[in-house]
Each structure stands twice: as structure tokens, then as C-alpha cells.
Design a protein around this motif. Structure first.
Motif, PDB file in Angstrom:
ATOM      1  N   ALA A 138       0.816  -1.217   0.000  1.00 19.14           N
ATOM      2  CA  ALA A 138       0.000   0.000   0.000  1.00 19.14           C
ATOM      3  C   ALA A 138       0.853   1.272   0.000  1.00 19.14           C
ATOM      4  CB  ALA A 138      -0.959  -0.013   1.184  1.00 19.14           C
ATOM      5  N   ALA A 139       1.901   1.316   0.789  1.00 18.78           N
ATOM      6  CA  ALA A 139       2.741   2.514   0.851  1.00 18.78           C
ATOM      7  C   ALA A 139       3.419   2.781  -0.485  1.00 18.78           C
ATOM      8  CB  ALA A 139       3.780   2.382   1.962  1.00 18.78           C
ATOM      9  N   THR A 140       3.878   1.719  -1.132  1.00 20.67           N
ATOM     10  CA  THR A 140       4.512   1.862  -2.447  1.00 20.67           C
ATOM     11  C   THR A 140       3.498   2.318  -3.482  1.00 20.67           C
ATOM     12  OG1 THR A 140       6.055   0.099  -1.852  1.00 20.67           O
ATOM     13  CG2 THR A 140       5.916   0.677  -4.185  1.00 20.67           C
ATOM     14  N   LEU A 141       2.290   1.772  -3.433  1.00 22.64           N
ATOM     15  CA  LEU A 141       1.241   2.178  -4.376  1.00 22.64           C
ATOM     16  C   LEU A 141       0.931   3.668  -4.221  1.00 22.64           C
ATOM     17  CD1 LEU A 141      -1.149  -0.879  -3.963  1.00 22.64           C
ATOM     18  CD2 LEU A 141       0.321  -0.369  -5.932  1.00 22.64           C
ATOM     19  N   TYR A 142       0.839   4.129  -2.979  1.00 21.39           N
ATOM     20  CA  TYR A 142       0.574   5.546  -2.727  1.00 21.39           C
ATOM     21  C   TYR A 142       1.688   6.402  -3.340  1.00 21.39           C
ATOM     22  CZ  TYR A 142      -0.159   9.965  -0.349  1.00 21.39           C
ATOM     23  OH  TYR A 142      -0.363  11.304  -0.086  1.00 21.39           O
ATOM     24  N   THR A 143       2.920   5.995  -3.144  1.00 16.79           N
ATOM     25  CA  THR A 143       4.062   6.732  -3.687  1.00 16.79           C
ATOM     26  C   THR A 143       4.020   6.755  -5.208  1.00 16.79           C
ATOM     27  OG1 THR A 143       5.411   6.158  -1.768  1.00 16.79           O
ATOM     28  CG2 THR A 143       6.593   6.842  -3.749  1.00 16.79           C
ATOM     29  N   ILE A 144       3.722   5.630  -5.827  1.00 19.25           N
ATOM     30  CA  ILE A 144       3.645   5.570  -7.290  1.00 19.25           C
ATOM     31  C   ILE A 144       2.583   6.547  -7.796  1.00 19.25           C
ATOM     32  CG2 ILE A 144       2.990   4.127  -9.269  1.00 19.25           C
ATOM     33  CD1 ILE A 144       4.220   1.734  -7.636  1.00 19.25           C
ATOM     34  N   LEU A 145       1.419   6.531  -7.179  1.00 18.42           N
ATOM     35  CA  LEU A 145       0.331   7.417  -7.620  1.00 18.42           C
ATOM     36  C   LEU A 145       0.671   8.891  -7.417  1.00 18.42           C
ATOM     37  CD1 LEU A 145      -2.688   5.337  -6.316  1.00 18.42           C
ATOM     38  CD2 LEU A 145      -2.191   5.865  -8.726  1.00 18.42           C
ATOM     39  N   THR A 146       1.215   9.239  -6.271  1.00 18.35           N
ATOM     40  CA  THR A 146       1.502  10.646  -6.000  1.00 18.35           C
ATOM     41  C   THR A 146       2.722  11.152  -6.770  1.00 18.35           C
ATOM     42  OG1 THR A 146       2.690  10.049  -3.974  1.00 18.35           O
ATOM     43  CG2 THR A 146       0.372  10.702  -3.750  1.00 18.35           C
ATOM     44  N   GLU A 147       3.675  10.277  -7.040  1.00 16.74           N
ATOM     45  CA  GLU A 147       4.860  10.703  -7.794  1.00 16.74           C
ATOM     46  C   GLU A 147       4.627  10.712  -9.295  1.00 16.74           C
ATOM     47  OE1 GLU A 147       8.243   8.404  -6.576  1.00 16.74           O
ATOM     48  OE2 GLU A 147       8.450   9.528  -4.710  1.00 16.74           O
TER      49      GLU A 147
END
Length: 154
Positions: A138-147
């Protein structure tokens, strides 16, 4: 509008064992309830009502369910990666595994449309979808989406 404004880290989840579109809508609503405090039952009803107008599966394994919900001050999102794709009655008849739900205030005008356009544009990018599918955290997915958006803006 940016993904950071739309999406809280706690509104991103990886799910296994979702068996149907209706079950997924309940899971999305629970995620929105936990992250933003909106009523889960209200969210499910609003999402299902919107789906009755036409499926929000946009193709290539992506669904963008969205609804207007009382009690919100701004447009918010919830993202779910499904470990096993499900039938979502998508336009291309392909199963869905990337789900970005949007919830807007009842009186949201152009902001709702801007958010929908942002998410749609981002999830049309094959490289972004590939990264999302390859990172079941989940944390990586959030980073991918926001970046993803920040990289485009640079």
C-alpha cells in the motif's frame, strides 16, 4: 488538483479474495469510511446507484467508480489493487484489478470532473499501471500514484 490532495495514504489498500463487483464496492466504501469518516452504507448505495447508470470499468483492467456523497467538503479518493482481477462489466470486457474510487460532495461541480480527469489520465499510462501491478504494498502504491503526477509536472 493533485493526487496528494485527493488521496490519503490510509486510503490505499491491496485486497485478496474479492469475489464480486458488489463485494468490491463494500470494500471501497469501508476504505473511504476508515480514511475519511464518510458513511460506508451511504457510499455503497451511491456507488451502486452510479453503476446502474453504466459500468465504470474503463478498460485495460481499470475501474473508476465514483459517486456524490453527503458530508464531504472536498473530492476524495480510495485506491485498491486486487490480487485477483474480477469481472466489472468493463467496456473492453476485461477483468479489473486497479480500482480508483472517487467520492465528491453533493454540490461538487467542476472539481469532481477535474479529479475524474486526473485519475483517468494517470491510469491510462501503461507504465504507471505496470508499476502499480508489480508493487503489492500500500505505501509503495501511494508513492507511485503521488509521484506519477509530480514527474509529469517536472
Amino acid at each position: 488538483m493533485t493526487f496528494v490532495e485527493l488521496l490519503k495514504p490510509e486510503a490505499v489498500k491491496v485486497l485478496a479474495g474479492v469475489s464480486s463487483k458488489k463485494r468490491l464496492m463494500h470494500d471501497v466504501a469501508e476504505l473511504a469510511h476508515t480514511a475519511y469518516g464518510v458513511g460506508a452504507n451511504m457510499c455503497v448505495e451511491a456507488l451502486m446507484e452510479r453503476e446502474s447508470l453504466g459500468p465504470t470499468g474503463v478498460g485495460h483492467g481499470v475501474a473508476l467508480p465514483h459517486a456524490r456523497v453527503p458530508g464531504l467538503d472536498s473530492v476524495v479518493g480510495a485506491f485498491i489493487l486486487l490480487e485477483k482481477p474480477i469481472d466489472f462489466e468493463a467496456v473492453d470486457r476485461q477483468p479489473v484489478d486497479l480500482v480508483f474510487a472517487l467520492f465528491a460532495p453533493e454540490d461538487a461541480g467542476v472539481e469532481h470532473l477535474k479529479a475524474l480527469a486526473l485519475v483517468s489520465r494517470t491510469l491510462r499510462e501503461v507504465s504507471i499501471c505496470r508499476k502499480l501491478r508489480a508493487n503489492p504494498d500500500a505505501a509503495t502504491l501511494y508513492t507511485i500514484l503521488t509521484e506519477a503526477q509530480a514527474t509529469k509536472a517536472a
